[in-house]
Design a protein around this motif. Structure first.
Motif, PDB file in Angstrom:
ATOM      1  N   LYS A   5      95.755  42.036  26.153  1.00  0.00           N
ATOM      2  CA  LYS A   5      94.770  42.519  25.185  1.00  0.00           C
ATOM      3  C   LYS A   5      94.370  41.436  24.186  1.00  0.00           C
ATOM      4  CE  LYS A   5      96.559  47.208  25.160  1.00  0.00           C
ATOM      5  NZ  LYS A   5      97.212  48.240  24.348  1.00  0.00           N
ATOM      6  N   LEU A   6      93.078  41.433  23.863  1.00  0.00           N
ATOM      7  CA  LEU A   6      92.555  40.561  22.821  1.00  0.00           C
ATOM      8  C   LEU A   6      91.835  41.449  21.817  1.00  0.00           C
ATOM      9  CD1 LEU A   6      92.139  37.620  21.832  1.00  0.00           C
ATOM     10  CD2 LEU A   6      89.987  37.621  23.111  1.00  0.00           C
ATOM     11  N   PHE A   7      92.324  41.469  20.581  1.00  0.00           N
ATOM     12  CA  PHE A   7      91.738  42.275  19.516  1.00  0.00           C
ATOM     13  C   PHE A   7      90.688  41.441  18.787  1.00  0.00           C
ATOM     14  CE2 PHE A   7      95.869  43.996  20.453  1.00  0.00           C
ATOM     15  CZ  PHE A   7      95.645  45.365  20.458  1.00  0.00           C
ATOM     16  N   LEU A   8      89.492  42.017  18.558  1.00  0.00           N
ATOM     17  CA  LEU A   8      88.353  41.257  18.047  1.00  0.00           C
ATOM     18  C   LEU A   8      87.662  41.977  16.899  1.00  0.00           C
ATOM     19  CD1 LEU A   8      87.292  41.250  21.652  1.00  0.00           C
ATOM     20  CD2 LEU A   8      87.675  39.083  20.553  1.00  0.00           C
ATOM     21  N   ASP A   9      87.275  41.203  15.890  1.00  0.00           N
ATOM     22  CA  ASP A   9      86.523  41.780  14.780  1.00  0.00           C
ATOM     23  C   ASP A   9      86.059  40.666  13.853  1.00  0.00           C
ATOM     24  OD1 ASP A   9      85.330  43.715  13.191  1.00  0.00           O
ATOM     25  OD2 ASP A   9      87.210  44.513  12.411  1.00  0.00           O
ATOM     26  N   PRO A  47      77.237  32.655  11.792  1.00  0.00           N
ATOM     27  CA  PRO A  47      76.141  32.837  10.850  1.00  0.00           C
ATOM     28  C   PRO A  47      75.860  34.308  10.521  1.00  0.00           C
ATOM     29  CG  PRO A  47      75.300  32.205  13.004  1.00  0.00           C
ATOM     30  CD  PRO A  47      76.787  32.098  13.070  1.00  0.00           C
ATOM     31  N   ALA A  48      76.228  35.215  11.415  1.00  0.00           N
ATOM     32  CA  ALA A  48      75.938  36.635  11.205  1.00  0.00           C
ATOM     33  C   ALA A  48      76.832  37.465  12.119  1.00  0.00           C
ATOM     34  CB  ALA A  48      74.473  36.922  11.524  1.00  0.00           C
ATOM     35  N   GLN A  49      76.720  38.779  11.990  1.00  0.00           N
ATOM     36  CA  GLN A  49      77.447  39.678  12.879  1.00  0.00           C
ATOM     37  C   GLN A  49      76.525  40.249  13.956  1.00  0.00           C
ATOM     38  OE1 GLN A  49      79.941  42.701  11.142  1.00  0.00           O
ATOM     39  NE2 GLN A  49      80.644  41.350   9.522  1.00  0.00           N
ATOM     40  N   ASP A  50      75.493  39.490  14.285  1.00  0.00           N
ATOM     41  CA  ASP A  50      74.557  39.950  15.307  1.00  0.00           C
ATOM     42  C   ASP A  50      75.178  39.779  16.691  1.00  0.00           C
ATOM     43  OD1 ASP A  50      74.470  37.186  15.407  1.00  0.00           O
ATOM     44  OD2 ASP A  50      72.307  37.069  15.602  1.00  0.00           O
ATOM     45  N   GLN A  51      74.502  40.329  17.681  1.00  0.00           N
ATOM     46  CA  GLN A  51      75.046  40.323  19.036  1.00  0.00           C
ATOM     47  C   GLN A  51      75.203  38.918  19.613  1.00  0.00           C
ATOM     48  OE1 GLN A  51      73.103  42.537  22.354  1.00  0.00           O
ATOM     49  NE2 GLN A  51      74.846  43.876  21.974  1.00  0.00           N
ATOM     50  N   GLU A  52      74.241  38.030  19.375  1.00  0.00           N
ATOM     51  CA  GLU A  52      74.351  36.669  19.900  1.00  0.00           C
ATOM     52  C   GLU A  52      75.563  35.946  19.309  1.00  0.00           C
ATOM     53  OE1 GLU A  52      71.898  32.466  20.288  1.00  0.00           O
ATOM     54  OE2 GLU A  52      70.953  34.149  19.256  1.00  0.00           O
ATOM     55  N   SER A  53      75.744  36.038  18.008  1.00  0.00           N
ATOM     56  CA  SER A  53      76.900  35.398  17.361  1.00  0.00           C
ATOM     57  C   SER A  53      78.201  35.978  17.892  1.00  0.00           C
ATOM     58  CB  SER A  53      76.832  35.589  15.844  1.00  0.00           C
ATOM     59  OG  SER A  53      75.699  34.965  15.309  1.00  0.00           O
ATOM     60  N   LEU A  77      81.935  47.622  15.522  1.00  0.00           N
ATOM     61  CA  LEU A  77      80.738  47.017  14.940  1.00  0.00           C
ATOM     62  C   LEU A  77      79.553  47.178  15.889  1.00  0.00           C
ATOM     63  CD1 LEU A  77      80.907  43.162  15.204  1.00  0.00           C
ATOM     64  CD2 LEU A  77      82.461  44.665  16.374  1.00  0.00           C
ATOM     65  N   ARG A  78      78.358  47.125  15.344  1.00  0.00           N
ATOM     66  CA  ARG A  78      77.144  47.381  16.124  1.00  0.00           C
ATOM     67  C   ARG A  78      76.910  46.373  17.246  1.00  0.00           C
ATOM     68  NH1 ARG A  78      74.639  51.779  14.654  1.00  0.00           N
ATOM     69  NH2 ARG A  78      74.617  52.389  12.477  1.00  0.00           N
ATOM     70  N   ALA A  79      77.385  45.157  17.096  1.00  0.00           N
ATOM     71  CA  ALA A  79      77.205  44.155  18.141  1.00  0.00           C
ATOM     72  C   ALA A  79      77.973  44.521  19.413  1.00  0.00           C
ATOM     73  CB  ALA A  79      77.650  42.785  17.644  1.00  0.00           C
ATOM     74  N   ALA A  80      78.975  45.378  19.286  1.00  0.00           N
ATOM     75  CA  ALA A  80      79.781  45.775  20.441  1.00  0.00           C
ATOM     76  C   ALA A  80      79.570  47.226  20.850  1.00  0.00           C
ATOM     77  CB  ALA A  80      81.264  45.558  20.126  1.00  0.00           C
ATOM     78  N   VAL A  81      79.487  48.109  19.881  1.00  0.00           N
ATOM     79  CA  VAL A  81      79.489  49.539  20.161  1.00  0.00           C
ATOM     80  C   VAL A  81      78.194  50.193  19.693  1.00  0.00           C
ATOM     81  CG1 VAL A  81      80.714  51.709  19.757  1.00  0.00           C
ATOM     82  CG2 VAL A  81      81.999  49.577  19.946  1.00  0.00           C
ATOM     83  N   LYS A  82      77.540  50.843  20.624  1.00  0.00           N
ATOM     84  CA  LYS A  82      76.291  51.541  20.307  1.00  0.00           C
ATOM     85  C   LYS A  82      76.580  52.861  19.593  1.00  0.00           C
ATOM     86  CE  LYS A  82      72.055  52.931  22.696  1.00  0.00           C
ATOM     87  NZ  LYS A  82      71.399  52.940  24.004  1.00  0.00           N
ATOM     88  N   LYS A  83      77.622  53.577  20.077  1.00  0.00           N
ATOM     89  CA  LYS A  83      78.009  54.849  19.465  1.00  0.00           C
ATOM     90  C   LYS A  83      79.529  54.938  19.460  1.00  0.00           C
ATOM     91  CE  LYS A  83      77.669  59.847  19.980  1.00  0.00           C
ATOM     92  NZ  LYS A  83      78.873  60.332  20.615  1.00  0.00           N
TER      93      LYS A  83
END
Length: 119
Positions: A5-9, A47-53, A77-83
């Motif tokens: 497992k790799l935990f990410l945030d 630079p941001a928490q956007d999907q590309e970053s 976060l929104r970059a990973a989870v839609k709902k």
């Protein structure tokens, strides 16, 4: 890679970064990827928490760690989870494609449900 497992945030706070040549201040988000068994950690300023970053930070984390874990455990976060959902979260389409490309699975952390006191 024998890692499971790799935990990410992203963590708080946002960090100011000063360009020494111009004095211009930009703000950076701090991306953190931690292996569950060893707590071995990769950190970078984004630079941001956007999907590309978010996705590119994953790529660099995999390179740093020397492989891809069997399971990615991002926060919601929104970059990973839609709902976000406790039992059936919906991943962002690009994050699903990314995981498929790297032959790994994604299981977002369960959202915390805060209960209010009833009087």
């Amino acid at each position: 890679m024998a890692v499971e497992k790799l935990f990410l945030d992203y963590c708080a706070p946002i960090v100011p970064v000063v360009n020494p040549d111009t004095g211009v201040i930009r703000h950076a988000q701090i991306y953190v990827a931690t292996l569950g068994a060893s707590n071995y950690t990769y950190i970078e300023a984004s630079p941001a928490q956007d999907q590309e970053s978010w996705l590119m930070a994953h790529v660099r984390a995999f390179e740093f760690l020397g492989g891809v874990p069997q399971l990615l455990v991002p926060d919601n976060l929104r970059a990973a989870v839609k709902k976000a959902d406790r039992y059936d979260p919906v991943l962002n389409e690009n994050y699903q494609k990314f995981a498929r490309h790297y032959n790994t699975a994604v299981l977002p952390a369960r959202p915390i449900i805060l209960r209010t006191k009833q009087r």
